[in-house]
Design a protein around this motif. Structure first.
Motif, mmCIF file in Angstrom:
data_model
loop_
_atom_site.group_PDB
_atom_site.id
_atom_site.type_symbol
_atom_site.label_atom_id
_atom_site.label_comp_id
_atom_site.label_asym_id
_atom_site.label_seq_id
_atom_site.Cartn_x
_atom_site.Cartn_y
_atom_site.Cartn_z
ATOM 1 N N SER A 165 0.829 -1.215 0.000
ATOM 2 C CA SER A 165 0.000 0.000 0.000
ATOM 3 C C SER A 165 0.859 1.260 0.000
ATOM 4 N N THR A 166 1.999 1.210 0.681
ATOM 5 C CA THR A 166 2.923 2.343 0.650
ATOM 6 C C THR A 166 3.457 2.553 -0.762
ATOM 7 N N VAL A 167 3.813 1.455 -1.430
ATOM 8 C CA VAL A 167 4.277 1.551 -2.818
ATOM 9 C C VAL A 167 3.176 2.112 -3.704
ATOM 10 N N SER A 168 1.959 1.628 -3.535
ATOM 11 C CA SER A 168 0.834 2.094 -4.363
ATOM 12 C C SER A 168 0.591 3.589 -4.188
ATOM 13 N N THR A 169 0.566 4.037 -2.918
ATOM 14 C CA THR A 169 0.275 5.452 -2.671
ATOM 15 C C THR A 169 1.419 6.345 -3.132
ATOM 16 N N GLN A 170 2.664 5.942 -2.870
ATOM 17 C CA GLN A 170 3.795 6.765 -3.302
ATOM 18 C C GLN A 170 3.908 6.804 -4.826
ATOM 19 N N LEU A 171 3.567 5.693 -5.479
ATOM 20 C CA LEU A 171 3.568 5.680 -6.944
ATOM 21 C C LEU A 171 2.512 6.648 -7.484
ATOM 22 N N ALA A 172 1.301 6.584 -6.916
ATOM 23 C CA ALA A 172 0.226 7.480 -7.360
ATOM 24 C C ALA A 172 0.576 8.941 -7.085
ATOM 25 N N LEU A 173 1.147 9.218 -5.918
ATOM 26 C CA LEU A 173 1.516 10.595 -5.579
ATOM 27 C C LEU A 173 2.631 11.120 -6.490
ATOM 28 N N THR A 174 3.590 10.262 -6.814
ATOM 29 C CA THR A 174 4.682 10.688 -7.703
ATOM 30 C C THR A 174 4.157 10.955 -9.111
ATOM 31 N N LEU A 175 3.268 10.108 -9.589
ATOM 32 C CA LEU A 175 2.638 10.347 -10.898
ATOM 33 C C LEU A 175 1.924 11.694 -10.906
ATOM 34 N N LYS A 176 1.198 11.985 -9.821
ATOM 35 C CA LYS A 176 0.508 13.279 -9.714
ATOM 36 C C LYS A 176 1.507 14.437 -9.734
ATOM 37 N N GLU A 177 2.598 14.296 -8.966
ATOM 38 C CA GLU A 177 3.598 15.367 -8.906
ATOM 39 C C GLU A 177 4.257 15.592 -10.262
ATOM 40 N N LYS A 178 4.294 14.542 -11.091
ATOM 41 C CA LYS A 178 4.900 14.650 -12.423
ATOM 42 C C LYS A 178 3.918 15.181 -13.465
ATOM 43 N N GLY A 179 2.699 15.524 -13.017
ATOM 44 C CA GLY A 179 1.751 16.169 -13.920
ATOM 45 C C GLY A 179 0.705 15.274 -14.541
ATOM 46 N N PHE A 180 0.666 13.997 -14.151
ATOM 47 C CA PHE A 180 -0.324 13.087 -14.713
ATOM 48 C C PHE A 180 -1.617 13.132 -13.907
ATOM 49 N N LYS A 181 -2.698 12.731 -14.551
ATOM 50 C CA LYS A 181 -3.979 12.590 -13.859
ATOM 51 C C LYS A 181 -4.121 11.128 -13.456
ATOM 52 N N VAL A 182 -4.360 10.889 -12.155
ATOM 53 C CA VAL A 182 -4.200 9.558 -11.596
ATOM 54 C C VAL A 182 -5.418 9.158 -10.778
ATOM 55 N N GLY A 183 -5.734 7.858 -10.821
ATOM 56 C CA GLY A 183 -6.704 7.263 -9.913
ATOM 57 C C GLY A 183 -6.009 6.200 -9.082
ATOM 58 N N LEU A 184 -6.423 6.055 -7.839
ATOM 59 C CA LEU A 184 -5.880 5.024 -6.953
ATOM 60 C C LEU A 184 -7.046 4.222 -6.403
ATOM 61 N N LEU A 185 -7.111 2.950 -6.771
ATOM 62 C CA LEU A 185 -8.196 2.071 -6.354
ATOM 63 C C LEU A 185 -7.666 1.063 -5.349
#
Length: 262
Positions: A21-41
């Protein structure tokens, strides 16, 4: 509504407690910081920790004309989150369901959430290769671009369970993007010296044996642990950390896939 998602990323592990879950959330947050639009399920129905990690507990989800509306982390709505944790009254509530009911809930999450247009949907899965995973794979068959990231720790017992996850992915036809070795030693936040508490290198050896890309090692870093419950990314808050560099590299690779038309 996965038709609006360009790329689905499954985060898988053979056993619990490896930091998936830490990997999932940090991956989603990093994608967001890089300018992508992201969903986390978050489909770990019995251990939905994503709302806590992202500081979204007590938020409510609503039903719209096109389906469930996810909870957004930011006002720009660049990171939307869906979890059964939003449907529970308390963090201490337990989901005591048989397999068919869990499968039905997961199917709803995959079919009835109005994500709008997403660059990436990160799916945090439960550990193992159970009914829930089969339901996920069946519902992802229409998705053209889907891949998996496998998370392990250095111990032999975790490595053995990830071998089973590799077999599962290959049998169900899900391409594996690579393997992350989490909790690979303790990194001192002051001097950056890393001490191998549990051992190290098991994830890298497994990647070589299975002929899969090795995505990097994530040490135990107290600074990353302090971000849990705040909804903050290591990439932004501690850019000098090993964790930040690993996720930055992974996201750059994913961005390249998106730019090249997947």
């Amino acid at each position: 509504m996965l038709e609006q998602v360009k790329q689905v990323i499954l985060v898988l592990s053979g056993k619990g407690g490896v930091g998936k879950s830490t990997v999932s959330t940090q991956l989603a947050l990093t994608l967001k910081e890089k300018g992508f639009k992201v969903g986390l399920l978050d489909i770990d129905l019995c251990g939905p920790s994503v709302p806590y990690i992202l500081n979204l507990e007590c938020k409510n989800i609503h039903q719209g004309p096109e389906g469930w509306i996810p909870v957004y982390l930011d006002s720009e709505q660049r990171l939307g989150v869906m979890s059964i944790g939003f449907l529970l009254n308390s963090r201490n509530d337990a989901v005591v369901w048989r397999g068919p009911k869990k499968s039905s809930m997961i199917k709803q999450f995959l079919e009835d959430v109005c994500w709008q247009d997403l660059d990436f949907l990160v799916i945090d899965t439960p550990p193992g290769t159970s009914d829930e995973h089969i339901t996920v794979m069946e519902n992802l068959r229409p998705v053209k671009h889907c891949s998996a990231i496998l998370v392990t720790t250095p111990q032999e017992v975790a490595i053995e369970d990830v071998r089973k996850e590799i077999t599962f992915c290959r049998k169900t036809g899900i391409p594996i993007m690579g393997i992350i070795e989490n909790m690979s030693g303790y990194e001192c936040p002051t001097c950056s010296h890393c001490t191998n508490i549990f051992s190290s290198g098991g994830g890298h050896s497994l990647a070589e044996l299975a002929k899969l890309p090795f995505l990097g090692t994530l040490p135990i870093d107290p600074r990353v642990g302090q971000l849990a419950g705040q909804g903050l990314s290591a990439f932004k808050e501690i850019p000098d950390s090993s964790t930040s560099k690993v996720f930055g590299h992974i996201v750059d690779s994913l961005g390249g896939l998106l730019t090249n038309g997947l």
